[in-house]
Motif scaffolding. Structure first.
Motif, PDB file in Angstrom:
ATOM      1  N   VAL A 133       0.840  -1.214   0.000  1.00  0.00           N
ATOM      2  CA  VAL A 133       0.000   0.000   0.000  1.00  0.00           C
ATOM      3  C   VAL A 133       0.869   1.256   0.000  1.00  0.00           C
ATOM      4  O   VAL A 133       0.597   2.223  -0.729  1.00  0.00           O
ATOM      5  CB  VAL A 133      -0.935  -0.027   1.225  1.00  0.00           C
ATOM      6  CG1 VAL A 133      -1.675   1.303   1.363  1.00  0.00           C
ATOM      7  CG2 VAL A 133      -1.946  -1.162   1.094  1.00  0.00           C
ATOM      8  N   VAL A 134       1.927   1.234   0.817  1.00  0.00           N
ATOM      9  CA  VAL A 134       2.838   2.382   0.842  1.00  0.00           C
ATOM     10  C   VAL A 134       3.486   2.588  -0.526  1.00  0.00           C
ATOM     11  O   VAL A 134       3.597   3.726  -1.028  1.00  0.00           O
ATOM     12  CB  VAL A 134       3.902   2.179   1.935  1.00  0.00           C
ATOM     13  CG1 VAL A 134       4.976   3.270   1.846  1.00  0.00           C
ATOM     14  CG2 VAL A 134       3.253   2.203   3.309  1.00  0.00           C
ATOM     15  N   LEU A 166       2.294   1.629  -3.401  1.00  0.00           N
ATOM     16  CA  LEU A 166       1.257   2.069  -4.334  1.00  0.00           C
ATOM     17  C   LEU A 166       1.002   3.567  -4.198  1.00  0.00           C
ATOM     18  O   LEU A 166       0.886   4.292  -5.202  1.00  0.00           O
ATOM     19  CB  LEU A 166      -0.021   1.270  -4.073  1.00  0.00           C
ATOM     20  CG  LEU A 166      -1.180   1.512  -5.041  1.00  0.00           C
ATOM     21  CD1 LEU A 166      -0.792   1.074  -6.450  1.00  0.00           C
ATOM     22  CD2 LEU A 166      -2.416   0.736  -4.573  1.00  0.00           C
ATOM     23  N   LEU A 167       0.922   4.034  -2.965  1.00  0.00           N
ATOM     24  CA  LEU A 167       0.704   5.463  -2.757  1.00  0.00           C
ATOM     25  C   LEU A 167       1.903   6.270  -3.254  1.00  0.00           C
ATOM     26  O   LEU A 167       1.737   7.360  -3.849  1.00  0.00           O
ATOM     27  CB  LEU A 167       0.477   5.739  -1.266  1.00  0.00           C
ATOM     28  CG  LEU A 167      -0.820   5.151  -0.677  1.00  0.00           C
ATOM     29  CD1 LEU A 167      -0.885   5.422   0.821  1.00  0.00           C
ATOM     30  CD2 LEU A 167      -2.037   5.758  -1.368  1.00  0.00           C
ATOM     31  N   GLY A 168       3.126   5.741  -3.021  1.00  0.00           N
ATOM     32  CA  GLY A 168       4.308   6.449  -3.536  1.00  0.00           C
ATOM     33  C   GLY A 168       4.323   6.504  -5.046  1.00  0.00           C
ATOM     34  O   GLY A 168       4.655   7.544  -5.651  1.00  0.00           O
ATOM     35  N   THR A 169       3.983   5.386  -5.679  1.00  0.00           N
ATOM     36  CA  THR A 169       3.929   5.361  -7.147  1.00  0.00           C
ATOM     37  C   THR A 169       2.877   6.331  -7.663  1.00  0.00           C
ATOM     38  O   THR A 169       3.094   7.045  -8.663  1.00  0.00           O
ATOM     39  CB  THR A 169       3.622   3.935  -7.626  1.00  0.00           C
ATOM     40  OG1 THR A 169       4.630   3.042  -7.137  1.00  0.00           O
ATOM     41  CG2 THR A 169       3.570   3.865  -9.136  1.00  0.00           C
ATOM     42  N   ARG A 170       1.758   6.385  -7.012  1.00  0.00           N
ATOM     43  CA  ARG A 170       0.688   7.293  -7.441  1.00  0.00           C
ATOM     44  C   ARG A 170       1.153   8.750  -7.362  1.00  0.00           C
ATOM     45  O   ARG A 170       0.925   9.548  -8.293  1.00  0.00           O
ATOM     46  CB  ARG A 170      -0.546   7.078  -6.575  1.00  0.00           C
ATOM     47  CG  ARG A 170      -1.716   7.971  -6.951  1.00  0.00           C
ATOM     48  CD  ARG A 170      -2.903   7.676  -6.066  1.00  0.00           C
ATOM     49  NE  ARG A 170      -4.046   8.512  -6.420  1.00  0.00           N
ATOM     50  CZ  ARG A 170      -5.214   8.477  -5.801  1.00  0.00           C
ATOM     51  NH1 ARG A 170      -5.388   7.624  -4.786  1.00  0.00           N
ATOM     52  NH2 ARG A 170      -6.194   9.258  -6.180  1.00  0.00           N
ATOM     53  N   ASN A 171       1.798   9.103  -6.282  1.00  0.00           N
ATOM     54  CA  ASN A 171       2.274  10.482  -6.137  1.00  0.00           C
ATOM     55  C   ASN A 171       3.362  10.793  -7.169  1.00  0.00           C
ATOM     56  O   ASN A 171       3.402  11.897  -7.740  1.00  0.00           O
ATOM     57  CB  ASN A 171       2.819  10.697  -4.727  1.00  0.00           C
ATOM     58  CG  ASN A 171       1.718  10.626  -3.675  1.00  0.00           C
ATOM     59  OD1 ASN A 171       0.557  10.930  -3.964  1.00  0.00           O
ATOM     60  ND2 ASN A 171       2.074  10.222  -2.458  1.00  0.00           N
ATOM     61  N   ARG A 174       1.751  11.139 -10.564  1.00  0.00           N
ATOM     62  CA  ARG A 174       1.007  12.408 -10.619  1.00  0.00           C
ATOM     63  C   ARG A 174       1.982  13.577 -10.830  1.00  0.00           C
ATOM     64  O   ARG A 174       1.745  14.471 -11.646  1.00  0.00           O
ATOM     65  CB  ARG A 174       0.209  12.608  -9.335  1.00  0.00           C
ATOM     66  CG  ARG A 174      -0.565  13.932  -9.286  1.00  0.00           C
ATOM     67  CD  ARG A 174      -1.238  14.085  -7.941  1.00  0.00           C
ATOM     68  NE  ARG A 174      -2.254  13.067  -7.745  1.00  0.00           N
ATOM     69  CZ  ARG A 174      -3.501  13.184  -8.194  1.00  0.00           C
ATOM     70  NH1 ARG A 174      -3.873  14.258  -8.875  1.00  0.00           N
ATOM     71  NH2 ARG A 174      -4.376  12.227  -7.983  1.00  0.00           N
ATOM     72  N   LEU A 227      -5.848   3.215 -10.072  1.00  0.00           N
ATOM     73  CA  LEU A 227      -5.436   3.659  -8.748  1.00  0.00           C
ATOM     74  C   LEU A 227      -4.347   4.733  -8.788  1.00  0.00           C
ATOM     75  O   LEU A 227      -4.279   5.576  -7.890  1.00  0.00           O
ATOM     76  CB  LEU A 227      -4.925   2.455  -7.929  1.00  0.00           C
ATOM     77  CG  LEU A 227      -5.968   1.444  -7.473  1.00  0.00           C
ATOM     78  CD1 LEU A 227      -5.299   0.260  -6.793  1.00  0.00           C
ATOM     79  CD2 LEU A 227      -6.961   2.105  -6.516  1.00  0.00           C
ATOM     80  N   VAL A 228      -3.493   4.732  -9.834  1.00  0.00           N
ATOM     81  CA  VAL A 228      -2.330   5.624  -9.815  1.00  0.00           C
ATOM     82  C   VAL A 228      -2.390   6.743 -10.860  1.00  0.00           C
ATOM     83  O   VAL A 228      -1.660   7.733 -10.729  1.00  0.00           O
ATOM     84  CB  VAL A 228      -1.038   4.801 -10.020  1.00  0.00           C
ATOM     85  CG1 VAL A 228      -0.863   3.780  -8.913  1.00  0.00           C
ATOM     86  CG2 VAL A 228      -1.019   4.104 -11.376  1.00  0.00           C
TER      87      VAL A 228
END
Length: 462
Positions: free
Chosen positions: A24-25, A27-32, A35, A110-111
């Protein structure tokens, strides 16, 4: 499920939670990151196109198409040039980077950032710039797959290592279980060796103590059962012996009464005749007369002794009238023989009704022996005798006001007390000695009545 499997399942679950958290961490890093990259690329591309359009503002659409063709694809952006009639004049070529592959749709959703396309008017038509993060998303997906694969391999290796370590640590428990299983099958002599670890060693010592205690208790129980069997056999022997003694006494009493009694009567008659003839004849022989008188007195004494012995061997009232009448006759005889002692008899009902013969004989002998002990040792002036049937048992009691006993229990040399106890136990009952309310000794016996075939012992008297 075994303890080992549960421990490994818990550890694997915790590691999966850690892996999930790391995913999850990531995934959130990849998304940021996506972006930030796409947003920056989109802004740069838009600004670049604006500058180009200002430069080619006096030209035509063909020159712009030639320029865009030379530039090619701008990273993470798709540009489409439309004519005034909506015809597509130019479209950015597809990316050659990791061509033919895309990240899964759920991952992309998601990303990928939500950026609106930019539309710039040009030569009567429009130039549309749309962000395209598919390659950046694919990079993130590939990185996450590699990370997840490495993590899973590490998880598997760690789990196998933990499984082996836990198995080694729990091996003493398996040894304990094996020993307990053997004890459950009856092998109480098995013991555990010294186990590694303080806790395992303490557990092993406890199991060994348990096995030793069970083995000791089992041996004690076996000995107790054997002793009980021997005691039951001895009581049966005593009962049989007493029955035979009573039968011999009955036969002996009958023989004394029928055979010896007749012989003594005949001798007594002859002696009486001799005395009469020696006294009636003139000049009779005085020596013969004295011999006849002596013989007459001897036969009278022998006759009285014989008739006194017969009731002791077998009380006639016991056969003719039952236990209550025999006890009453015994007490009445003692009143006559010992006028200085007050005998009190308590017979509230007919306790001998339908009692088996061995039980009546045993009860009578207990009362007889208790009274004999009072007369021999107690120095009593008052005696109470009770006989009552209640609670499915026959209760006997003999109390006196004599000197009593320092310890009210059978002692060496007092075989009468032992005889009373053995007789009561042989009948399936119990007898105890205690302090009498009159101040002397109290004898209490309880003999079971119901189901009297081969009686079993009843609980001791309270």
């Amino acid at each position: 499920m075994t303890l080992r499997a549960r421990i490994n399942l818990i550890i694997a679950s915790l590691m999966l939670v850690v892996v999930g958290t790391l995913t999850v961490v990531d995934l959130l890093g990849t998304r940021n990151a996506v972006r930030e990259e796409i947003s920056a690329s989109h802004r740069i591309a838009t600004q670049l196109v604006r500058e180009v359009l200002e430069h080619y503002g006096q030209g035509n659409a063909g020159q712009l198409v030639q320029f865009l063709t030379r530039v090619g694809r701008v990273r993470s952006n798709d540009m489409t040039l439309y004519a005034a009639d909506g015809q597509v004049l130019y479209r950015s070529p597809p990316s050659a980077y990791k061509q033919g592959r895309d990240a899964p749709g759920w991952y992309a959703r998601l990303v990928i950032p939500d950026l609106q396309p930019v539309e710039l008017p040009v030569f009567g038509g429009s130039l549309v710039i749309r962000s395209n993060a598919s390659r950046a998303v694919l990079d993130g997906w590939d990185d996450m797959k590699a990370q997840m694969l490495g993590t899973l391999v590490l998880l598997l290796a760690v789990n196998l290592l933990v499984f082996a370590i836990v198995g080694r640590c729990l091996q003493p428990l398996s040894d304990v279980r094996a020993v307990l299983d053997r004890m459950g099958q009856g092998d109480y002599a098995v013991r555990l060796p010294r186990l590694p670890g303080a806790e395992a060693q303490s557990m092993g010592e406890a199991v060994n103590r348990l096995g030793a205690a069970i083995e000791t208790n089992r041996a004690a129980s076996l000995q107790a059962a054997q002793a009980e069997a021997r005691l039951a056999a001895e009581r049966g022997f005593v009962q049989e012996l007493q029955s035979r003694i009573e039968a011999e006494r009955r036969d002996l009493a009958a023989s004394l009464h029928d055979e010896m009694g007749q012989s003594v009567t005949a001798v007594r008659t002859l002696a009486h005749t001799l005395v009469q003839r020696c006294g009636a004849a003139p000049g009779g022989d005085p020596a013969a007369r004295r011999a006849g008188e002596l013989l007459l007195r001897t036969t009278d004494g022998l006759y009285d002794a014989m008739h006194a012995l017969i009731p002791r061997l077998r009380p006639p009232a016991l056969d003719a009238l039952g236990l209550s009448a025999a006890v009453a006759d015994l007490v009445q005889g003692l009143r006559i023989q010992h006028p200085g002692i007050a005998f009190e008899l308590n017979l509230p009902d007919a306790p001998d009704l339908a009692l088996p013969e061995p039980l009546q004989i045993g009860a009578y002998r207990i009362v007889q022996e208790a009274l004999t002990n009072v007369l021999r040792h107690a120095q009593a002036t008052r005696v109470q005798v009770g006989l009552v049937r209640r609670e499915h048992a026959l209760h006997l009691q003999v109390d006196d006001d004599g000197v009593g006993m320092a310890r009210p229990e059978p002692v060496a040399g007092r075989y009468g007390l032992y005889g009373m106890v053995e007789r009561a136990q042989a009948l399936g009952g119990a007898l105890r000695l205690g302090r009498s309310r009159l101040g002397g000794l109290a004898v209490r016996a309880r003999l079971p009545v119901d189901g009297w075939v081969m009686p079993t012992p009843v609980p001791p008297l309270a």
